[in-house]
Design an enzyme around this catalytic site. Sequence first.
Site, PDB file in Angstrom:
ATOM      1  N   ARG A  41      -0.999 -44.094  13.789  1.00 27.40           N
ATOM      2  CA  ARG A  41      -1.837 -44.112  12.583  1.00 27.40           C
ATOM      3  C   ARG A  41      -3.317 -44.035  12.933  1.00 27.40           C
ATOM      4  O   ARG A  41      -4.100 -43.495  12.155  1.00 27.40           O
ATOM      5  CB  ARG A  41      -1.534 -45.348  11.735  1.00 27.40           C
ATOM      6  CG  ARG A  41      -0.182 -45.271  11.057  1.00 27.40           C
ATOM      7  CD  ARG A  41       0.058 -46.464  10.163  1.00 27.40           C
ATOM      8  NE  ARG A  41      -0.264 -47.722  10.787  1.00 27.40           N
ATOM      9  CZ  ARG A  41       0.623 -48.600  11.242  1.00 27.40           C
ATOM     10  NH1 ARG A  41       1.908 -48.348  11.143  1.00 27.40           N
ATOM     11  NH2 ARG A  41       0.247 -49.727  11.785  1.00 27.40           N
ATOM     12  N   GLU A  78       4.214 -59.089  20.359  1.00 25.45           N
ATOM     13  CA  GLU A  78       4.828 -60.286  19.784  1.00 25.45           C
ATOM     14  C   GLU A  78       6.328 -60.305  20.078  1.00 25.45           C
ATOM     15  O   GLU A  78       6.947 -61.348  20.153  1.00 25.45           O
ATOM     16  CB  GLU A  78       4.632 -60.333  18.261  1.00 25.45           C
ATOM     17  CG  GLU A  78       3.226 -60.181  17.756  1.00 25.45           C
ATOM     18  CD  GLU A  78       2.767 -58.726  17.701  1.00 25.45           C
ATOM     19  OE1 GLU A  78       3.352 -57.916  16.951  1.00 25.45           O
ATOM     20  OE2 GLU A  78       1.820 -58.394  18.416  1.00 25.45           O
TER      21      GLU A  78
END
Length: 154
Positions: A41, A78
Amino acid sequence: DISPLLKDPEAFKALIDLLEDHLRASFPKIDVIAGECLDSRGFLIGPPLAQRLGVGFVLIRKKGKLPGPTESISYALEYGKAELEIQRDAVEAGQKVVVVDDLLATGGTMCAACELLARLKADILECLVVIELKALGGAAKLGAVPFHSLLQYD
C-alpha cells in the site's frame, strides 16, 4: 483502511496534496521517496508523491521480490518474523530520503526500512504515514528519526 481514499479521485488527490504540502514546507531538498509495505500500500502513495516533488521513488519490499543485488533485514512482527529488502544501488550515500507508507502500527516494518536505508548511508529526513495507530507505540520505536502522520487514532 485507505480503500475509500483510493476509489475517490478527489480524496486521493487531496491526500497527495496534503503530503506534498507538508514535505515542501518541511524540507528544502529531497532526493528520493522510499515506499515500504509488505502488502504494497505504501507503493500506492509514494510514486505520485515522488512525481509531484520531481524526485525518484525506490522500493522496499519483502524478501525475494526485487531483482539484482539486495540488502536485507529480518525483523519481528506481532505474529512472527519477516524480511525486507532494498536494491543495493537504490540510493546513494548521503541522499536525502523520506520513507512513506499508509499506516504506522507497531513500527517494526518502518524501523526495518530505516535500518536498510541507513546501511546504504542514506540521510533519512522523515518517516511519513497517512494513519498512525498511537496506542501501539510505533513512533517511539523510530527513535531519533523524525516522524509525521496525517491522522492519528488511539
